[in-house]
Design a protein around this motif. Structure first.
Motif, short mmCIF file in Angstrom:
data_model
loop_
_atom_site.label_atom_id
_atom_site.label_comp_id
_atom_site.label_asym_id
_atom_site.label_seq_id
_atom_site.Cartn_x
_atom_site.Cartn_y
_atom_site.Cartn_z
N ASP A 208 9.30 -32.85 15.95
CA ASP A 208 9.06 -34.24 15.56
C ASP A 208 9.62 -34.52 14.16
O ASP A 208 10.15 -35.59 13.90
N THR A 209 9.52 -33.54 13.27
CA THR A 209 9.96 -33.74 11.89
C THR A 209 11.46 -33.64 11.76
O THR A 209 12.09 -34.46 11.09
N HIS A 210 12.05 -32.62 12.37
CA HIS A 210 13.46 -32.31 12.11
C HIS A 210 14.38 -32.60 13.29
O HIS A 210 15.60 -32.48 13.16
N GLY A 211 13.81 -32.88 14.44
CA GLY A 211 14.63 -33.14 15.62
C GLY A 211 14.78 -31.88 16.48
O GLY A 211 14.48 -30.77 16.05
N HIS A 212 15.25 -32.11 17.72
CA HIS A 212 15.29 -31.00 18.69
C HIS A 212 16.33 -29.95 18.36
O HIS A 212 16.17 -28.79 18.70
N LEU A 213 17.40 -30.36 17.65
CA LEU A 213 18.43 -29.37 17.32
C LEU A 213 17.86 -28.32 16.37
O LEU A 213 18.12 -27.12 16.52
N VAL A 214 17.05 -28.78 15.42
CA VAL A 214 16.42 -27.84 14.50
C VAL A 214 15.37 -27.01 15.24
O VAL A 214 15.19 -25.81 15.00
N GLY A 215 14.68 -27.66 16.18
CA GLY A 215 13.74 -26.93 17.04
C GLY A 215 14.44 -25.78 17.75
O GLY A 215 13.93 -24.66 17.81
N ASP A 216 15.65 -26.07 18.27
CA ASP A 216 16.43 -25.01 18.93
C ASP A 216 16.76 -23.89 17.96
O ASP A 216 16.72 -22.70 18.31
N GLU A 217 17.09 -24.28 16.70
CA GLU A 217 17.39 -23.26 15.68
C GLU A 217 16.18 -22.37 15.43
O GLU A 217 16.31 -21.16 15.23
N ALA A 218 15.00 -22.99 15.43
CA ALA A 218 13.77 -22.22 15.20
C ALA A 218 13.56 -21.21 16.33
O ALA A 218 13.21 -20.05 16.09
N ILE A 219 13.81 -21.65 17.56
CA ILE A 219 13.66 -20.75 18.71
C ILE A 219 14.65 -19.58 18.59
O ILE A 219 14.32 -18.42 18.81
N ARG A 220 15.88 -19.94 18.18
CA ARG A 220 16.90 -18.90 18.02
C ARG A 220 16.52 -17.91 16.92
O ARG A 220 16.76 -16.71 17.03
#
Lengths: 331, 211
Positions: A208-220
């Motif tokens: 919600d804060t950074h967007g899904h692309l950053v979410g993907d980075e977190a998962i990676r």
């Protein structure tokens, strides 16, 4: 050489032997004929062109002396059996790439590999005796190349079908297979087997804060840390959205707790993730181990999930072990 | 649809001829493979009578480890042959005489397959010739191919009778001196080949009657 025109013969129409000879010479397969003592009796144009040895240079000579690179002992025995048994013999490029080494002859489309060949050994039987054996050599380089491409594609697909596209760690389907085999292996050799289940704390907030692309980075990021902090023999899979499972063969729960703690600390360090300031995330981990009374793979996953839930309840960013005595999780 | 099945007299005559043919084949195989070769008395059965799976239900055949190679033949009559080995054959591939393998050498998987395919080709060739030669016929062969997996072999062998084409199956056991693996050759002759065999038998029997 002047040939008589082909005229319809009375009775069965037949191709004159002279024309048949032209066919044998010009056909786009290699044909050579050898006598029982290895004397070459015939050498067609295909072989002439590809080996650059003319019939004059080959016919009448001994096959093995003329072509010293031939696997002589093997070929002699193969031919001997054809003479003795009056039956065909074969070789396939799959086991023996070629009989005569012929460099690629396709200046436009060819590669650097020698021609792949399928060979048939045909006994020429006349009056009940094998007079000679013809070896028919078929260029199957195309088949070889398409088979090689197919094998490569299948290998890639097989690898992809067990990997998670985003992180490159194994996927859930592969995890379920490996968990079954690891349980069997651990039981057979009486070894320990531990399971970690972990997920990113407040992952929805990251998105919600950074967007899904950053979410993907977190998962990676979590996947990368799991692979780098666990042992090479451990198995890491992405289980669901932001949820992972790791299998630690040979590791008791006590050791798995240490590994899980190391992983938790590694993940918690800030990392670069498309945003200006480095991002910090944490994970919660649940740990369990195989016991004699573990009924099924599903049970292990359920226990790890229960311990993970306990980590969440206790405030996140921590590691919890499943306690089989109370069938609950303890910190 | 009428089924031209060989008459009992023709079947008997064929059995006699094939017995002789397999004797010759056994002698030639012994020479080619360098050792005593046992070829059992061949069984000849119509496919609608024969339970093929039952041929492989006893002893070490019943074990899971099987290896099989199939090979079509064509010419005067056409059909397909199949040789089934029990799993112990693998242990012998590295020391078969006549295959230019250094004693004690380890064979690569490709070398193993090559020896297996050639052994299959040689035994099948001799057995099919053992049927064709007494009938004074000549056949040609296509390349042999290995069955992909053991379950594929089992599935194939245990097809029920209805799944087999009408025809004749000649089955013969093959044994190589001092080597403990079993092998069994099946030669399948479909209906249209039987017409040709029937004609050849008529010719031979008439010749005998006239002579």
């Amino acid at each position: 050489m002047a040939l008589p025109p082909v005229e319809p013969q009375p009775g069965l129409p037949r191709l004159p032997i002279a024309l048949l000879t032209i066919l044998v010479d010009r056909i786009n397969v290699g044909i050579l004929t050898v006598a029982a003592d290895g004397t070459v009796l015939q050498w067609n144009r295909f072989l002439h062109a590809h080996t650059r040895l003319s019939p004059e240079e080959v016919i009448g000579g001994n096959l093995y002396e003329r072509f010293s690179a031939l696997p002589r002992a093997w070929l002699e025995q193969k031919l001997r059996r054809v003479f003795l048994l009056k039956t065909f013999a074969f070789t396939s490029w799959r086991q023996r790439p070629y009989l005569f080494r012929i460099e690629d002859h396709r200046p436009l489309t060819g590669g650097s590999e020698p021609m792949r060949q399928d060979c048939a050994f045909i006994p020429l039987v006349h009056d009940g005796e094998v007079r000679a054996v013809s070896i028919v050599i078929i260029d199957v380089t195309d088949t070889y190349e398409s088979q090689t491409r197919l094998d490569e594609t299948l290998a890639t697909l097989a690898a992809q079908s067990e990997r998670d596209g985003l992180t490159g760690v194994y996927n859930r389907r592969k995890l379920e297979q490996v968990l079954e085999t690891e349980i069997q292996r651990a039981r057979r050799y009486r070894q320990e087997l531990s399971v970690l289940m972990f997920d990113i704390d407040h992952f929805k907030r990251v998105n919600d804060t950074h967007g899904h692309l950053v979410g993907d980075e977190a998962i990676r990021h979590v996947a990368t840390k799991a692979v780098s902090t666990l042992r090479a023999t451990d198995f890491v899979a992405r289980y669901g959205g932001e949820e992972f499972v790791a299998l630690l063969p040979g590791e008791a729960v006590s050791g798995a707790l240490i590994a899980a703690e190391r992983l938790r600390e590694a993940v918690a360090k800030p990392f670069a993730a498309l945003v200006e300031i480095p991002l910090s995330i944490t994970i919660s981990v649940g740990v369990t181990g195989l016991r004699p009374d573990t009924a099924a793979a599903k049970m292990l996953l359920a226990e790890a999930d229960q311990a993970l839930y306990a980590s969440k309840q206790a405030g996140r960013d921590r590691v919890t072990a499943f306690d089989p005595l109370t069938a609950s999780a303890v910190h | 649809m009428t089924t031209p099945i060989l008459s009992p007299e023709k079947l008997d005559a064929l059995q006699e001829l094939v017995n002789i043919g397999m004797g010759t084949a056994g002698a030639a195989l012994a020479e080619a493979l360098g050792g005593f070769v046992g070829l059992a008395v061949p069984g000849i059965d119509l496919t609608n009578r024969l339970n093929v799976a039952a041929l492989f239900d006893v002893g070490s055949w019943a074990e899971d480890e099987l290896e099989a190679v199939h090979q079509p033949f064509f010419g005067a009559f056409m059909g397909e042959s199949m040789i089934v080995f029990d799993g112990r054959v693998h242990a012998h591939l590295a020391n078969l005489p006549g295959y230019a393998v250094a004693p004690g050498a380890e064979l690569s998987s490709a070398e193993q397959q090559e020896v297996l395919l050639d052994l299959a080709n040689v035994v099948i060739g001799a057995c099919v010739n053992g049927i064709a030669e007494p009938l004074q016929e000549i056949v040609s062969f296509a390349a042999p191919a290995r069955f992909g997996s053991r379950s594929e072999i089992r599935t194939f062998l245990s097809r029920d009778a209805a799944a087999w084409h009408q025809g004749l199956i000649v089955n013969v056991d093959f044994k190589l001196e001092a080597r403990s693996f079993l092998s069994r050759v099946l030669v399948f002759l479909p209906e249209h080949s039987l017409q040709r065999i029937d004609a050849a038998l008529t010719r031979l029997l008439d010749g005998l009657a006239a002579g």
